[in-house]
Design a protein around this motif. Structure first.
Motif, PDB file in Angstrom:
ATOM      1  N   LEU A 195      -5.746   5.941  29.255  1.00 52.92           N
ATOM      2  CA  LEU A 195      -4.363   6.424  29.330  1.00 52.92           C
ATOM      3  C   LEU A 195      -3.559   5.890  28.141  1.00 52.92           C
ATOM      4  CD1 LEU A 195      -3.563   6.127  33.129  1.00 52.92           C
ATOM      5  CD2 LEU A 195      -4.040   8.180  31.815  1.00 52.92           C
ATOM      6  N   PRO A 196      -2.477   6.549  27.792  1.00 51.06           N
ATOM      7  CA  PRO A 196      -1.700   6.124  26.622  1.00 51.06           C
ATOM      8  C   PRO A 196      -0.976   4.802  26.836  1.00 51.06           C
ATOM      9  CG  PRO A 196      -0.698   8.050  27.667  1.00 51.06           C
ATOM     10  CD  PRO A 196      -1.972   7.773  28.388  1.00 51.06           C
ATOM     11  N   VAL A 197      -0.772   4.109  25.715  1.00 49.35           N
ATOM     12  CA  VAL A 197       0.043   2.903  25.656  1.00 49.35           C
ATOM     13  C   VAL A 197       1.291   3.294  24.869  1.00 49.35           C
ATOM     14  CG1 VAL A 197       0.180   0.537  24.793  1.00 49.35           C
ATOM     15  CG2 VAL A 197      -1.967   1.385  25.742  1.00 49.35           C
ATOM     16  N   PHE A 198       2.477   2.940  25.388  1.00 52.64           N
ATOM     17  CA  PHE A 198       3.727   3.355  24.779  1.00 52.64           C
ATOM     18  C   PHE A 198       4.489   2.178  24.208  1.00 52.64           C
ATOM     19  CE2 PHE A 198       2.812   6.567  28.009  1.00 52.64           C
ATOM     20  CZ  PHE A 198       2.891   7.720  27.251  1.00 52.64           C
ATOM     21  N   ARG A 199       5.176   2.417  23.094  1.00 51.15           N
ATOM     22  CA  ARG A 199       6.010   1.387  22.475  1.00 51.15           C
ATOM     23  C   ARG A 199       7.136   1.017  23.445  1.00 51.15           C
ATOM     24  NH1 ARG A 199       5.956   0.164  17.573  1.00 51.15           N
ATOM     25  NH2 ARG A 199       5.263   2.198  16.817  1.00 51.15           N
ATOM     26  N   GLY A 200       7.318  -0.293  23.659  1.00 49.02           N
ATOM     27  CA  GLY A 200       8.408  -0.775  24.498  1.00 49.02           C
ATOM     28  C   GLY A 200       8.124  -0.772  25.991  1.00 49.02           C
ATOM     29  N   LEU A 201       6.903  -0.420  26.395  1.00 48.06           N
ATOM     30  CA  LEU A 201       6.549  -0.429  27.815  1.00 48.06           C
ATOM     31  C   LEU A 201       5.274  -1.227  28.030  1.00 48.06           C
ATOM     32  CD1 LEU A 201       7.161   3.305  28.801  1.00 48.06           C
ATOM     33  CD2 LEU A 201       8.651   1.351  29.283  1.00 48.06           C
TER      34      LEU A 201
ATOM     35  N   SER B 132       3.063  14.103  34.068  1.00 44.39           N
ATOM     36  CA  SER B 132       1.990  14.044  33.075  1.00 44.39           C
ATOM     37  C   SER B 132       2.405  13.144  31.920  1.00 44.39           C
ATOM     38  CB  SER B 132       1.688  15.450  32.544  1.00 44.39           C
ATOM     39  OG  SER B 132       2.758  15.901  31.752  1.00 44.39           O
ATOM     40  N   PRO B 133       1.427  12.638  31.169  1.00 46.05           N
ATOM     41  CA  PRO B 133       1.757  11.826  29.992  1.00 46.05           C
ATOM     42  C   PRO B 133       2.574  12.615  28.961  1.00 46.05           C
ATOM     43  CG  PRO B 133      -0.566  11.582  30.543  1.00 46.05           C
ATOM     44  CD  PRO B 133      -0.012  12.671  31.418  1.00 46.05           C
ATOM     45  N   GLU B 134       2.370  13.924  28.910  1.00 46.70           N
ATOM     46  CA  GLU B 134       3.115  14.744  27.948  1.00 46.70           C
ATOM     47  C   GLU B 134       4.618  14.676  28.220  1.00 46.70           C
ATOM     48  OE1 GLU B 134       0.371  15.997  29.672  1.00 46.70           O
ATOM     49  OE2 GLU B 134      -0.953  15.601  27.975  1.00 46.70           O
ATOM     50  N   ASP B 135       4.999  14.653  29.508  1.00 42.80           N
ATOM     51  CA  ASP B 135       6.415  14.535  29.860  1.00 42.80           C
ATOM     52  C   ASP B 135       6.986  13.198  29.381  1.00 42.80           C
ATOM     53  OD1 ASP B 135       6.259  17.003  31.104  1.00 42.80           O
ATOM     54  OD2 ASP B 135       5.927  16.138  33.102  1.00 42.80           O
ATOM     55  N   LEU B 136       6.189  12.141  29.500  1.00 38.71           N
ATOM     56  CA  LEU B 136       6.629  10.817  29.066  1.00 38.71           C
ATOM     57  C   LEU B 136       6.706  10.733  27.544  1.00 38.71           C
ATOM     58  CD1 LEU B 136       7.431   8.008  30.041  1.00 38.71           C
ATOM     59  CD2 LEU B 136       5.014   7.419  30.129  1.00 38.71           C
ATOM     60  N   LEU B 137       5.845  11.468  26.845  1.00 43.73           N
ATOM     61  CA  LEU B 137       5.850  11.472  25.378  1.00 43.73           C
ATOM     62  C   LEU B 137       7.152  12.022  24.798  1.00 43.73           C
ATOM     63  CD1 LEU B 137       2.202  12.508  24.521  1.00 43.73           C
ATOM     64  CD2 LEU B 137       3.383  10.428  23.776  1.00 43.73           C
ATOM     65  N   LYS B 138       7.896  12.760  25.582  1.00 49.83           N
ATOM     66  CA  LYS B 138       9.181  13.284  25.114  1.00 49.83           C
ATOM     67  C   LYS B 138      10.213  12.174  24.980  1.00 49.83           C
ATOM     68  CE  LYS B 138       8.328  17.762  27.238  1.00 49.83           C
ATOM     69  NZ  LYS B 138       8.650  18.659  28.352  1.00 49.83           N
ATOM     70  N   ARG B 139      10.013  11.050  25.667  1.00 51.04           N
ATOM     71  CA  ARG B 139      10.973   9.947  25.658  1.00 51.04           C
ATOM     72  C   ARG B 139      10.454   8.678  24.989  1.00 51.04           C
ATOM     73  NH1 ARG B 139      15.387  10.193  29.278  1.00 51.04           N
ATOM     74  NH2 ARG B 139      15.405  12.135  30.433  1.00 51.04           N
ATOM     75  N   HIS B 140       9.138   8.508  24.930  1.00 46.31           N
ATOM     76  CA  HIS B 140       8.555   7.277  24.386  1.00 46.31           C
ATOM     77  C   HIS B 140       7.474   7.610  23.356  1.00 46.31           C
ATOM     78  CE1 HIS B 140      10.524   4.707  27.370  1.00 46.31           C
ATOM     79  NE2 HIS B 140      10.271   5.673  28.235  1.00 46.31           N
ATOM     80  N   SER B 141       7.293   6.712  22.400  1.00 42.99           N
ATOM     81  CA  SER B 141       6.279   6.899  21.355  1.00 42.99           C
ATOM     82  C   SER B 141       4.968   6.266  21.773  1.00 42.99           C
ATOM     83  CB  SER B 141       6.737   6.245  20.054  1.00 42.99           C
ATOM     84  OG  SER B 141       7.956   6.796  19.620  1.00 42.99           O
ATOM     85  N   GLN B 142       3.894   7.028  21.674  1.00 46.38           N
ATOM     86  CA  GLN B 142       2.577   6.501  21.994  1.00 46.38           C
ATOM     87  C   GLN B 142       2.068   5.694  20.808  1.00 46.38           C
ATOM     88  OE1 GLN B 142      -0.307   9.385  23.307  1.00 46.38           O
ATOM     89  NE2 GLN B 142      -1.990   7.934  23.150  1.00 46.38           N
TER      90      GLN B 142
END
Length: 103
Positions: free
Chosen positions: A49-55, A24-34
């Motif tokens: 869907l979310p866009v993350f800093r550095g990806l 889930s996006p929530e799991d990814l939010l633990k490592r990357h900033s939306q």
């Protein structure tokens, strides 16, 4: 809602491609900033869907799989994808190998 896998592709310090899947996006939010949400992709499966800093991403990969890549991986894979592929070659046949028969 369908189950969706979020795949993050980066390059390790040893130069190897590293792939990590999240449920889930929530799991990814633990490592990357939306930093936003995708609101312009022509593929509606990733819109919102979310866009993350550095990806780089979201990128639709397969049904139920959305991909994010580090900028370095994105650049490398894009160059590989866009480089011309060697053409297929056919075995050569000798011209004139058939002799004409005279009657």
């Amino acid at each position: 809602m369908k189950k969706q896998t979020i795949r993050v592709v980066t390059r390790g310090t040893d130069g190897q491609i590293r792939i990590r899947d999240y449920d889930s996006p929530e799991d990814l939010l633990k490592r990357h900033s939306q930093i936003g949400i995708d609101d312009c992709c022509t593929d509606l499966t990733v819109r919102g869907l979310p866009v993350f800093r550095g990806l780089i991403g979201p990128i639709p990969e397969a049904p139920g799989v959305v991909r994010y890549e580090s900028p370095e991986v994105f650049e490398t894979l894009t160059k590989e994808w866009s480089s011309p592929k060697p053409g297929r070659t056919r075995p050569r046949t000798q011209r004139g190998s058939r002799q004409s028969q005279t009657l």
